[in-house]
Enzyme design. Sequence first.
Site, short mmCIF file in Angstrom:
data_model
loop_
_atom_site.label_atom_id
_atom_site.label_comp_id
_atom_site.label_asym_id
_atom_site.label_seq_id
_atom_site.Cartn_x
_atom_site.Cartn_y
_atom_site.Cartn_z
N GLU C 80 0.84 -1.20 0.00
CA GLU C 80 0.00 0.00 0.00
C GLU C 80 0.88 1.26 0.00
O GLU C 80 1.86 1.34 0.71
CB GLU C 80 -0.95 0.00 1.20
CG GLU C 80 -1.95 -1.15 1.19
CD GLU C 80 -2.90 -1.12 0.00
OE1 GLU C 80 -3.05 -0.05 -0.64
OE2 GLU C 80 -3.50 -2.18 -0.31
N ARG C 90 -18.00 -0.83 4.36
CA ARG C 90 -18.98 -1.57 3.56
C ARG C 90 -19.72 -2.59 4.42
O ARG C 90 -20.87 -2.89 4.19
CB ARG C 90 -18.20 -2.28 2.44
CG ARG C 90 -18.99 -2.90 1.33
CD ARG C 90 -18.02 -3.55 0.33
NE ARG C 90 -16.98 -4.34 0.97
CZ ARG C 90 -17.13 -5.59 1.45
NH1 ARG C 90 -18.29 -6.21 1.34
NH2 ARG C 90 -16.12 -6.22 2.02
N CYS C 143 -8.13 -1.63 7.93
CA CYS C 143 -6.77 -1.70 7.38
C CYS C 143 -6.23 -0.30 7.11
O CYS C 143 -5.12 0.06 7.52
CB CYS C 143 -6.76 -2.49 6.07
SG CYS C 143 -7.03 -4.26 6.30
N HIS C 167 -1.12 -5.63 2.02
CA HIS C 167 -2.29 -6.50 1.90
C HIS C 167 -1.89 -7.83 1.28
O HIS C 167 -1.12 -7.86 0.31
CB HIS C 167 -3.38 -5.84 1.04
CG HIS C 167 -4.38 -5.05 1.83
ND1 HIS C 167 -4.57 -3.70 1.68
CD2 HIS C 167 -5.26 -5.44 2.80
CE1 HIS C 167 -5.52 -3.29 2.51
NE2 HIS C 167 -5.95 -4.33 3.21
#
Lengths: 209, 209, 209, 209
Positions: C80, C90, C143, C167
């Site tokens: 990342e 979500r 995250c 990730h």
Amino acid sequence: MKKLLVTGFEPFGEDKINPTQVLINALKEEKFECTQIYLEVLPVSFKKVNKFLKELFDKIKPDYAIHLGLAGGRSGISIERVAVNIMDARIPDNDNFQPIDEPIIEDGPSAYFSTLPVKEVLYELRNKGIPTVISNSAGLYVCNEVMYLSLYYSDKLGYPAKTGFIHVPYFPEQVVQKFSDLGQNLPSMSFDLQLKAVQFIIKKTLEKH
Amino acid sequence: MKKLLVTGFEPFGEDKINPTQVLINALKEEKFECTQIYLEVLPVSFKKVNKFLKELFDKIKPDYAIHLGLAGGRSGISIERVAVNIMDARIPDNDNFQPIDEPIIEDGPSAYFSTLPVKEVLYELRNKGIPTVISNSAGLYVCNEVMYLSLYYSDKLGYPAKTGFIHVPYFPEQVVQKFSDLGQNLPSMSFDLQLKAVQFIIKKTLEKH
Amino acid sequence: MKKLLVTGFEPFGEDKINPTQVLINALKEEKFECTQIYLEVLPVSFKKVNKFLKELFDKIKPDYAIHLGLAGGRSGISIERVAVNIMDARIPDNDNFQPIDEPIIEDGPSAYFSTLPVKEVLYELRNKGIPTVISNSAGLYVCNEVMYLSLYYSDKLGYPAKTGFIHVPYFPEQVVQKFSDLGQNLPSMSFDLQLKAVQFIIKKTLEKH
Amino acid sequence: MKKLLVTGFEPFGEDKINPTQVLINALKEEKFECTQIYLEVLPVSFKKVNKFLKELFDKIKPDYAIHLGLAGGRSGISIERVAVNIMDARIPDNDNFQPIDEPIIEDGPSAYFSTLPVKEVLYELRNKGIPTVISNSAGLYVCNEVMYLSLYYSDKLGYPAKTGFIHVPYFPEQVVQKFSDLGQNLPSMSFDLQLKAVQFIIKKTLEKH
């Protein structure tokens, strides 16, 4: 005058609409030169669809049949190349029947190839700017069954003389709440373009024979 | 009367057309109530686009700016949420310049969030049956640069007061020869639906403020 | 002796295991030269994780932190690049909390860039035959929150001096019943390769500073 | 003692290695109880492979044949269900021959179904944590040709008594420079897991008969 049968399907699974039913309705407004066109919406039923199709064929004795079905998740028009003599359903049909590894026709041939002008239709659609591929599997659901039966009756009875299957994508409005594993909407194709594709497929099929 | 700037881009990379340029041309035919609309096509040039944009802003002093760009491979409209202060180009721009890990603005903030009504636009488009997602990365190419610069000038100069970026998919005719690794055409969205999406985005942006 | 903190997460959503928790356990068997290594599994809780992380940092005062998280559906390791100051979930977290469009730190900077040697790690992993990309969005879930907080405390407190987020994909055994919209299994990466990747990332991070 | 033939392929197209060749080499180290195992690497040549295979079969008269091939872009093991009597190559083979819409065997049946225990293998592999699907198309390249020919000779000559085809994904090291249209690495599966899968497929095939 040549007789052409075009079929779609009623909705199935979790989808409330089936683009091919909408296309069949839209085709009612169309005229094709020197051709008598028959439009039908088939039941998504492994058991009923055979009788339904057989009676249609016996009544109409079509020269051509073009069968349309929904292949949700695909991005473009799929011209199916081959139907195989097996039913293996991932989800139950609309009569809650879910055949696993059963033949469509006992002792029927293992597969039939489309007798539509598959490659000519591919090039025609691409030339017209419509995303299209040839698909080598129509699945093992009612779509493949209808394609197989249509080619089987063509082989045994002589009608429809030429036949094949076309899978279409979702309409855009169907995928607003359907997402890929990477968070993108599933792919779709507009009604206008799908209709244009079907019109070209009909035209090319009539032209070639 | 409110002033709205809408921008697209010229083609880049291997693509001969850019849907956003076509959309900008189409918008020239449109009228929006009580709004003066300015339409511009930006160069795909990391270096030129800053000056180009700054001069536009100084000349127009827009109340709103909506920047459009192509995100090939995506299936729906992407409303970008955030622009980051970095350029890292996978392919050279149209001036053959390919910055690697360079800031857009030395000592600029690390990122800016869109000041368009992102969620309202999302719901509006979905309600209208247009596949749409909110995207959390506008990439690191000229699209992200334009979004960053527009928000930077908004922050520093006060105009455009509200601004943001929208990525659109390929047109269908662009993907007839573009295939995914599983042999499907890349996803696409029709011109009609893209135009409808942009019109709703404009309308919602004007409404909200 | 340098101090390195490596964190993973407990499972969340519908998944019963989290590969990063398994990796953290496996790293307990490892020795890294001249480095004191601290291994922790973080709660998937927007609210708890801040306090948890802050206390860890205050206790350990790590020179480096490498945070690991699961990104189901991706095919390779994602390094990342940037964390943004927003939470937009979500699905609810493990405390059934689902923040929508809230900042992580009121008045915090909009984003922080990873201070790990992102490109060097990318090249190292690819040279070792490990599928890897740089990702420009860590999502807007816990995250991204952890990555943002780690860089925020680094900025404000000076420790960890260098930090970033990685990730990882699903393990193969996690995707035997997870399918893409085209009927393929979701992509995965073996435990062995994930562990190897994390070891190289640790090594490269220690080397570079 | 039962005789089992396992085949892989040499590399083709742009790929320098073919996982199935590597698997065939690895299987040379393995022993299977009460079974004589034959391992061969086939040429990726539409023309040569028929003679090659026929001679192998005549020499060995295998009870079982398991043919392995690469399906780049897929995420898991694909157990092929059906081979069709057509060659239609997207890229030339290693002899620079590219058949378009030609039958494999003039007047051969349109298709053959795998005579391996397809569903049992599927459940076995999934139970072992190995991502696996049943595929309804082995493509129209040399893989499909070998599957068709193997089933054709089985039908005509009686050997191999049972045969079928398995597609495997890329190895991870093959996809470090292969990307999907959304910028992710293509999916892959480790050598260890692929080997484990092939071992289970062999075991299950031997068990079932």
